[in-house]
Design a protein around this motif. Structure first.
Motif, short mmCIF file in Angstrom:
data_model
loop_
_atom_site.label_atom_id
_atom_site.label_comp_id
_atom_site.label_asym_id
_atom_site.label_seq_id
_atom_site.Cartn_x
_atom_site.Cartn_y
_atom_site.Cartn_z
N ASN A 30 42.38 40.33 31.61
CA ASN A 30 41.11 40.04 32.28
C ASN A 30 40.41 41.31 32.76
N GLU A 31 41.03 42.47 32.53
CA GLU A 31 40.39 43.74 32.82
C GLU A 31 40.18 44.52 31.52
N ASP A 32 39.45 45.61 31.61
CA ASP A 32 39.12 46.40 30.42
C ASP A 32 39.21 47.88 30.76
N CYS A 33 40.39 48.30 31.17
CA CYS A 33 40.59 49.66 31.69
C CYS A 33 40.26 50.72 30.63
N GLU A 73 47.81 41.32 30.27
CA GLU A 73 48.06 40.82 31.62
C GLU A 73 48.92 39.58 31.52
N ASN A 99 48.20 43.60 36.84
CA ASN A 99 47.15 44.11 37.71
C ASN A 99 47.01 43.23 38.95
N THR A 101 45.55 40.57 39.75
CA THR A 101 44.31 39.90 40.14
C THR A 101 44.32 38.40 39.87
N ASP A 132 37.44 50.09 40.48
CA ASP A 132 36.67 49.16 39.65
C ASP A 132 35.94 49.88 38.52
N THR A 135 38.75 49.97 35.87
CA THR A 135 39.05 48.65 35.28
C THR A 135 37.82 48.02 34.63
N ILE A 137 35.80 46.09 36.04
CA ILE A 137 35.66 44.72 36.55
C ILE A 137 35.36 44.78 38.04
N SER A 140 37.86 43.83 41.27
CA SER A 140 39.28 43.88 40.89
C SER A 140 40.11 44.58 41.96
#
Length: 360
Positions: A30-33, A73, A99, A101, A132, A135, A137, A140
């Motif tokens: 759900n994140e896009d680091c 995740e 992560n 979250t 953030d 990430t 997002i 987050s």
């Protein structure tokens, strides 16, 4: 206790026991680091619940004790509670990489109930803007820190961890402050690797040498690393734990020699783990390698400060058996930091870790 653990690790190395396995349960996240090495778009065909359970039993039969659930995740999986419970039923020392979250009360309750060894959570800064920004997002940071506080309230062992990037090179101190506030441990790493699809964009986020020296000299981190007993290794010394006592399983059930981007050794949808571990030509070849196969590194004066990876050397510099330019730079910086009196990793180990974990 430490001597017993060292004996266990050495015995696993000598007898090729897959003592420590990382299991990537999913590529979904759900994140896009910015720095992530996982191909987050590659989400089809992940192992089902029954397949994961079968593989867990095979790992237990093969002698695995340290097990890490990673991703993507892991809390994007609807069956994650069932898999956590099964891993603990089989007796694994289980660590969760997340992560945090997406964690809900049911997850907190289960983790505390079954006795997960540690929950390792990515925290990139003490402030939301920096975290953030990495990430990509919004919000987050707030959700991650709230989950950490909840876990610590339930006396769950938490480790805050993150790579130190150019973007957060000055932010790690605030993470340490938060770790001390909540009673968590912390671990940082200046190393970044290319993505699984060989996209090298994350490498652009590596720290410059001056920043690298600053973090390696900082006694809070202990990254200087205490050198070994000699400047050059025993020529018969194995290169690392890859294919000897560590392995990685992908979300599709492929077995890899370690967490780096080697070709797969086999598929657990076609063969058992024991069959792959004992007969794979790739694994057998890697186990046969020793320090004498590295003509440059075996005579390098900074060798005892080095964490070279052969696959990084191949992908970034073109020679599996040659020097790794990043590892060379990091080794030189660590040596300089050590000679300046920086606190070493071994000296600082007790402050940052509550127990010994098995790494390559």
């Amino acid at each position: 206790m430490v001597n017993r653990m060292v004996h266990l690790l050495n015995d696993a190395m000598d007898h090729f026991v897959p003592l420590s396995v990382t299991f990537e349960l999913t590529n979904r996240c759900n994140e896009d680091c910015k720095h992530c090495y996982v191909d987050l778009g590659d989400v089809d065909g992940q192992l089902g619940t029954d397949e994961v359970k079968r593989i867990l039993q095979e790992l237990r039969d093969a002698g695995t004790f340290f097990l890490t659930f990673s991703g993507g995740e892991i809390f994007t999986r609807k069956d994650i509670n069932e898999l956590i419970r099964e891993a603990r039923r089989l007796g694994f020392s289980l660590r969760l990489f997340t992560n945090a979250t997406l964690m809900k009360q049911e997850h907190f309750d289960l983790i505390a109930e079954v006795g997960v060894t540690a929950v390792e959570i990515s925290v990139y800064a003490g402030d939301a803007e920096t975290h953030d920004g990495i990430t990509r997002i919004p919000g987050s940071h707030e959700r991650t820190l709230a989950a950490i506080r909840k876990l610590r309230e339930m006396n769950v062992h938490v480790v805050l961890k993150a790579p130190i990037l150019e973007d957060n090179a000055s932010a790690y101190a605030s993470v340490i402050d938060f770790a001390r506030e909540v009673g968590a441990e912390y671990r940082f790493d200046p190393t970044l690797v290319a993505r699984y699809d060989l996209d090298d964009q994350p490498l652009c986020l590596r720290m410059k040498r001056a920043d690298l020296l600053n973090v390696c000299t900082d006694p809070e981190l202990g990254l200087a690393i205490e050198p070994g007993s000699g400047s050059t290794p025993d020529p018969d010394q194995s290169l690392c734990a890859t294919a000897r006592r560590v392995a990685l399983i992908s979300a599709r059930g492929r077995v890899y020699p370690c967490s780096q981007r080697f070709p797969p050794a086999g598929s657990l949808r076609e063969h058992s783990f024991a069959e792959i571990w004992s007969t794979s030509p790739l694994l057998l070849r890697l186990r046969a390698l020793s320090a004498q196969d590295l003509p440059h590194c075996s005579t390098c004066s900074s060798n005892s400060f080095c964490g070279r990876c052969s696959l990084d050397a191949l992908l970034e510099d073109g020679d599996f058996f040659g020097a790794s330019s990043w590892a060379c730079q990091l080794a030189e910086v660590r040596q300089e930091a050590y000679e300046k009196g920086g606190v070493t990793m071994r000296q600082n180990l007790g402050q940052r870790f509550g127990g010994i974990t098995d790494d390559c």
